[in-house]
Every structure is written in C-alpha cells, then in structure tokens.
Design a protein around this motif. Sequence first.
Motif, PDB file in Angstrom:
ATOM      1  N   SER A  55       0.831  -1.197   0.000  1.00 48.46           N
ATOM      2  CA  SER A  55       0.000   0.000   0.000  1.00 48.46           C
ATOM      3  C   SER A  55       0.874   1.259   0.000  1.00 48.46           C
ATOM      4  N   LEU A  56       1.896   1.282   0.847  1.00 45.60           N
ATOM      5  CA  LEU A  56       2.800   2.424   0.904  1.00 45.60           C
ATOM      6  C   LEU A  56       3.566   2.557  -0.412  1.00 45.60           C
ATOM      7  N   PHE A  57       3.994   1.434  -0.994  1.00 40.55           N
ATOM      8  CA  PHE A  57       4.685   1.465  -2.276  1.00 40.55           C
ATOM      9  C   PHE A  57       3.829   2.178  -3.326  1.00 40.55           C
ATOM     10  N   GLY A 105      14.205   6.162   3.590  1.00 40.64           N
ATOM     11  CA  GLY A 105      13.861   5.338   4.752  1.00 40.64           C
ATOM     12  C   GLY A 105      12.533   4.616   4.561  1.00 40.64           C
ATOM     13  N   GLU A 106      11.574   5.277   3.905  1.00 40.00           N
ATOM     14  CA  GLU A 106      10.292   4.623   3.618  1.00 40.00           C
ATOM     15  C   GLU A 106      10.499   3.462   2.647  1.00 40.00           C
ATOM     16  N   LEU A 107      11.350   3.662   1.646  1.00 39.35           N
ATOM     17  CA  LEU A 107      11.622   2.599   0.677  1.00 39.35           C
ATOM     18  C   LEU A 107      12.375   1.444   1.331  1.00 39.35           C
ATOM     19  N   ASP A 108      13.284   1.767   2.234  1.00 40.47           N
ATOM     20  CA  ASP A 108      14.009   0.713   2.960  1.00 40.47           C
ATOM     21  C   ASP A 108      13.065  -0.116   3.831  1.00 40.47           C
ATOM     22  N   ALA A 109      12.084   0.536   4.454  1.00 39.22           N
ATOM     23  CA  ALA A 109      11.106  -0.182   5.276  1.00 39.22           C
ATOM     24  C   ALA A 109      10.259  -1.121   4.415  1.00 39.22           C
ATOM     25  N   GLY A 138       9.951   0.574 -16.523  1.00 39.39           N
ATOM     26  CA  GLY A 138      10.523   1.101 -15.299  1.00 39.39           C
ATOM     27  C   GLY A 138      10.077   2.490 -14.914  1.00 39.39           C
ATOM     28  N   GLY A 139      10.291   2.802 -13.655  1.00 40.83           N
ATOM     29  CA  GLY A 139      10.070   4.126 -13.095  1.00 40.83           C
ATOM     30  C   GLY A 139      11.029   4.317 -11.932  1.00 40.83           C
ATOM     31  N   GLU A 140      11.190   5.549 -11.483  1.00 43.28           N
ATOM     32  CA  GLU A 140      12.116   5.823 -10.387  1.00 43.28           C
ATOM     33  C   GLU A 140      11.424   6.571  -9.259  1.00 43.28           C
ATOM     34  N   PHE A 141      12.064   6.531  -8.100  1.00 50.22           N
ATOM     35  CA  PHE A 141      11.631   7.321  -6.949  1.00 50.22           C
ATOM     36  C   PHE A 141      12.612   8.477  -6.801  1.00 50.22           C
ATOM     37  N   ASP A 142      12.100   9.688  -6.666  1.00 47.47           N
ATOM     38  CA  ASP A 142      12.948  10.862  -6.494  1.00 47.47           C
ATOM     39  C   ASP A 142      13.350  10.959  -5.024  1.00 47.47           C
ATOM     40  N   THR A 143      14.545  10.449  -4.758  1.00 49.24           N
ATOM     41  CA  THR A 143      15.073  10.504  -3.390  1.00 49.24           C
ATOM     42  C   THR A 143      16.176  11.552  -3.250  1.00 49.24           C
ATOM     43  N   VAL A 169       7.078  -6.713  -5.188  1.00 48.99           N
ATOM     44  CA  VAL A 169       6.041  -5.901  -4.545  1.00 48.99           C
ATOM     45  C   VAL A 169       4.734  -6.684  -4.654  1.00 48.99           C
ATOM     46  N   ASP A 170       4.435  -7.108  -5.866  1.00 57.57           N
ATOM     47  CA  ASP A 170       3.307  -7.997  -6.133  1.00 57.57           C
ATOM     48  C   ASP A 170       3.683  -8.836  -7.356  1.00 57.57           C
ATOM     49  N   GLU A 171       2.757  -9.612  -7.846  1.00 63.24           N
ATOM     50  CA  GLU A 171       3.078 -10.570  -8.905  1.00 63.24           C
ATOM     51  C   GLU A 171       3.564  -9.936 -10.207  1.00 63.24           C
ATOM     52  N   ASP A 172       3.329  -8.657 -10.412  1.00 63.17           N
ATOM     53  CA  ASP A 172       3.746  -7.985 -11.636  1.00 63.17           C
ATOM     54  C   ASP A 172       4.593  -6.747 -11.399  1.00 63.17           C
TER      55      ASP A 172
END
Length: 172
Positions: free
Chosen positions: A8-10, A23-27, A46-51, A127-130
């Motif tokens: 859900s957080l992902f 830190g959220e991604l590490d959790a 693909g996609g990225e997270f802006d950290t 994260v999930d099946e896909d």
Amino acid sequence: MDVHEARSLFRELTERDGRVDPGELDAIWAVLPTVRPEEILGAWKGGEFDTGHPLNGMLEKAGWYGKTFHSPHDAKPLMCRNEAGELYSNTELGQGEASLWTVEFRGESTATMVYDGRPVFDHFKWVDEDTLLGIMNGKGVPAEGPFYYFYLERAPESGAAPGAGLGAGEGA
C-alpha cells in the motif's frame, strides 16, 4: 510493517509528487519477498523514486523505458526509446549489457542484475506478482547508501503469465 502495508505504501509513493524518503523505501524493502532470476524473465517497464540521488532524472533524459531479461545470461538493463519511439538496448550508456544472478544483499539472497561494463548491481524484490522494487548498488557505495531506488512493472509484451513469479499465498 507487514507485506500488505508495504504494498500500500509502495503504491502511494509511486504516485507521490516530489521527494520520497529513502527510509520509507528501505522499510518496504525489508518486508518484501525475495526473487529468483528465472521468475523475472520478460520485458519490464521502469520508473524511479525521487530521493535526491544524483541519478534521479538521468534515465528519463536518456529515454529509458525499462529492462528486458531474455535469460539469466542475457539481460538488457537500459531499454530506451529512440526518437522514432522504437525500443533498443542502450549498450553505450550501460557500457554493455548484464546478467542475472542470485546475490546476497542486506542479509537476503535475491535476484540481482550484474552489469557487464560497470561495477553496478540492481537488486530486486517482489512488490506484487507484476511489480518489482529495485535498489541500485555498486562499487564505492557505502553500506548505508545513498542508493538509487526504482521499480519495474511487467510489460504487456513480456510474454510471461501475470503472477508467474510469486509462490502460492504471496500474491496481491
């Protein structure tokens, strides 16, 4: 956090405008199931997270689409679109292609893409099946990072059956 909360957080973080706290991604990473190389064969968008990582935005500028894994020894880490919109493997940017191995990262063995021409590793978890969460790691990166966080979603043209990767009871 359990795996359902992590998923859900992902999803929330993939839709967030602006910076994402690593830190959220590490959790999230900590509770996701590991991956075997043969489970992720096929095409991935693909996609990225802006950290705030120095690589943020660089792949988009290169026209990055995602990754394709034909076999464990034939991985295309930088599938990009040219000006005509056609996909190609950007071997110049990646200094070659890659292969998939099972590598220990943060105390767990999981599928990892090893680049041919760079001292770089992309570690994956379900994260999930896909959907996969990825962490780019490499020579010279301290154990605590900073890491480049990204995700892959199974592309419609991958040819793999949806849900082919997770074991019974681990699906969404």
